[in-house]
Design a protein around this motif. Structure first.
Motif, short mmCIF file in Angstrom:
data_model
loop_
_atom_site.label_atom_id
_atom_site.label_comp_id
_atom_site.label_asym_id
_atom_site.label_seq_id
_atom_site.Cartn_x
_atom_site.Cartn_y
_atom_site.Cartn_z
N PRO A 93 47.39 69.48 115.57
CA PRO A 93 46.82 70.67 114.95
C PRO A 93 47.90 71.58 114.36
CG PRO A 93 46.82 70.90 117.33
CD PRO A 93 47.24 69.49 117.05
N ILE A 94 47.47 72.43 113.43
CA ILE A 94 48.38 73.32 112.71
C ILE A 94 48.48 74.64 113.45
CG2 ILE A 94 48.75 74.53 110.54
CD1 ILE A 94 46.94 72.36 109.23
N ASP A 95 49.71 75.04 113.82
CA ASP A 95 49.88 76.36 114.39
C ASP A 95 50.54 77.28 113.37
OD1 ASP A 95 52.69 76.03 114.47
OD2 ASP A 95 52.65 75.32 116.53
N GLU A 96 50.70 78.53 113.74
CA GLU A 96 51.17 79.54 112.78
C GLU A 96 52.64 79.36 112.41
OE1 GLU A 96 47.58 81.17 114.83
OE2 GLU A 96 49.40 80.10 115.46
N ASN A 97 53.37 78.53 113.14
CA ASN A 97 54.77 78.27 112.82
C ASN A 97 54.95 77.09 111.87
OD1 ASN A 97 55.83 80.36 114.48
ND2 ASN A 97 55.48 79.07 116.28
N THR A 98 53.84 76.44 111.51
CA THR A 98 53.91 75.34 110.55
C THR A 98 54.45 75.85 109.22
OG1 THR A 98 52.03 74.22 111.61
CG2 THR A 98 52.56 73.59 109.34
N LYS A 99 55.30 75.06 108.60
CA LYS A 99 55.89 75.46 107.31
C LYS A 99 54.81 75.71 106.28
CE LYS A 99 59.08 73.85 103.71
NZ LYS A 99 59.94 72.73 103.25
N LEU A 100 54.97 76.81 105.52
CA LEU A 100 54.02 77.12 104.46
C LEU A 100 54.42 76.38 103.19
CD1 LEU A 100 53.49 80.98 104.94
CD2 LEU A 100 52.45 79.03 106.16
N ASN A 101 53.46 75.65 102.61
CA ASN A 101 53.75 74.82 101.44
C ASN A 101 52.50 74.72 100.58
OD1 ASN A 101 55.17 73.09 99.71
ND2 ASN A 101 54.49 71.27 100.83
N ALA A 102 52.03 75.85 100.09
CA ALA A 102 50.81 75.87 99.27
C ALA A 102 50.97 74.97 98.06
CB ALA A 102 50.50 77.30 98.84
N LEU A 103 49.90 74.21 97.73
CA LEU A 103 49.97 73.18 96.71
C LEU A 103 49.28 73.55 95.41
CD1 LEU A 103 49.27 70.06 98.97
CD2 LEU A 103 51.49 70.95 98.21
N PRO B 23 47.82 77.14 92.72
CA PRO B 23 48.01 78.58 92.47
C PRO B 23 47.20 79.47 93.40
CG PRO B 23 47.86 77.41 90.39
CD PRO B 23 47.54 76.40 91.47
N TYR B 24 45.98 79.09 93.75
CA TYR B 24 45.21 79.91 94.70
C TYR B 24 45.96 80.07 96.01
CZ TYR B 24 41.95 80.94 98.44
OH TYR B 24 41.37 81.48 99.57
N GLY B 25 46.39 78.94 96.59
CA GLY B 25 47.12 78.99 97.85
C GLY B 25 48.41 79.75 97.73
N ARG B 26 49.08 79.61 96.58
CA ARG B 26 50.35 80.32 96.40
C ARG B 26 50.14 81.82 96.28
NH1 ARG B 26 52.08 75.27 94.18
NH2 ARG B 26 51.10 75.62 92.15
N THR B 27 49.00 82.27 95.70
CA THR B 27 48.75 83.72 95.68
C THR B 27 48.63 84.25 97.10
OG1 THR B 27 46.30 83.58 95.52
CG2 THR B 27 47.57 83.58 93.45
N LYS B 28 47.98 83.50 97.98
CA LYS B 28 47.85 83.94 99.38
C LYS B 28 49.22 83.97 100.06
CE LYS B 28 43.32 84.37 99.65
NZ LYS B 28 42.67 85.68 99.89
N LYS B 29 50.03 82.97 99.80
CA LYS B 29 51.37 82.90 100.39
C LYS B 29 52.23 84.07 99.90
CE LYS B 29 55.34 79.76 100.87
NZ LYS B 29 56.36 80.48 100.08
N ILE B 30 52.18 84.35 98.60
CA ILE B 30 52.96 85.46 98.04
C ILE B 30 52.51 86.79 98.65
CG2 ILE B 30 53.32 86.80 95.93
CD1 ILE B 30 53.24 84.09 94.41
#
Length: 351
Positions: free
Chosen positions: A135-145, A147-154
């Motif tokens: 399962p994915i925990d909050e320490n998992t590397k962020l790697n949005a694939l 533009p929608y995901g990247r806006t959230k990451k930014i």
């Protein structure tokens, strides 16, 4: 206590507004209704028996946002507003960066000017991209694939920078997985525009006869039945997660991210089977090629939310399907369904 809810007419926003009102909070809603319907906020009022101010406003209009803060005493903000279609974000990325990132910056600037520094931000599990392990925990590397995901990451990065510059801010970032279901009343639920992007509304529209069949993308994944596995969470569990996060930011400082999921994964075919059992309908489907960017297995580790927010999901997939089906049956055409078009009295509404 007054809570400003941006995007409060949306799917998750309306369900959270119901929970806020039920728990005695005062709410003020901002929505530009570009992908939501004013009828939704009327139904929130109908469910709760409470009135609240609703502003037809866009976060890109900073002057309008400032005026709303001047008109109301706001103690905290839950920020849902944003464009959210992955495919559309690939086609028109600048629209997504402008709306999601600039809109959030405007909101935070106005919050700072008015001394409002308690914020719950609606992020997404899409910030993780394709995880190396589950399962994915909050320490998992962020790697949005996309533009929608990247806006959230930014936006997440911006919020961390805001806190580093001013440690009187209290911020909770909620990364949720696959919201489905509806309010048990059947009055509010997911009402996608056009062809649904997500599995459950597509299944329910097939069941109600609005669409001919479901398309399943990929049946050759390394899973028990070859279809992709996801973490589906009931929207009402998600709503209570926002209230838990709101309580957290009121009582302690800092900026923290939390996964909101069940910690369990279900395949596409398992979800189809569960919906068929609940609805007593057969869901015809066809198999298509995998979609680029889709991963085989994706589900959350929600332990941090349980330990720090005192929150955990309680509703299973049959309850999720049952409430989705009730909403779809009562509202075959979403919020344009005539059965529920009776006007709801709301003197405080501002459109």
């Amino acid at each position: 206590m007054a809570v400003l809810v941006t995007g409060g007419a949306g799917y998750i926003g309306t369900h959270t507004c119901v929970e806020l009102l039920t728990k005695g909070y005062e709410i003020i809603v901002i929505d530009n209704f570009c992908n939501s319907n004013p009828e939704a906020v009327k139904r929130v009022s109908k469910i709760t028996g409470k009135d609240f101010k609703t502003y037809h406003a866009d976060l890109l209009d900073k002057d309008r946002v400032e005026a709303i803060f001047f008109e109301n005493k706001i103690d905290a903000v839950i920020h849902f507003a944003g464009l959210k279609a992955v495919g559309e974000s690939v086609a028109v990325p600048l629209k997504y960066y402008q709306n999601n990132v600039t809109g959030t910056m405007n909101l935070c600037e106005v919050m700072k000017q008015h001394g409002v520094k308690n914020l719950v931000f609606s992020s997404s599990a899409t910030v993780y991209g394709t995880p190396d392990q589950v399962p994915i925990d909050e320490n998992t590397k962020l790697n949005a694939l996309n533009p929608y995901g990247r806006t959230k990451k930014i936006i997440e990065e911006i919020l961390h920078d805001i806190y580093r510059s001013d440690q009187t801010w209290n911020i909770a970032i909620l990364r949720y997985f696959n919201p489905i279901g509806a309010h048990p009343s059947g009055y509010i639920g997911e009402d996608p525009s056009g062809i649904p992007n997500n599995l459950m509304p597509y299944i329910s529209q097939v069941a109600v006869g609005k669409r001919e069949q479901l398309t399943i993308f990929g049946k050759d994944y390394p899973t028990m039945d070859g279809t992709g596995i996801r973490d589906y969470i009931h929207v009402m569990d998600l709503a209570t997660g926002h209230l838990s996060a709101l309580e957290k930011v009121q009582s302690s400082g800092g900026v923290e991210a939390y996964n909101l999921g069940t910690g369990k994964g279900y395949s596409v075919l398992q979800m189809v089977e569960a919906f068929e059992e609940v609805s007593e309908k057969t869901i015809p489907y066809k198999i298509a090629e995998r979609r680029a960017g889709d991963t085989a297995i994706c589900f959350a580790n929600p332990t941090k939310a349980k330990n720090e927010l005192g929150w955990q999901a309680t509703r299973g997939i049959h309850k999720m399907c049952e409430d989705t089906w009730r909403w779809q049956q009562k509202n075959p055409n979403g919020y344009t369904t005539t059965e529920y078009q009776n006007p709801v009295h709301n003197d405080a509404a501002v459109f």
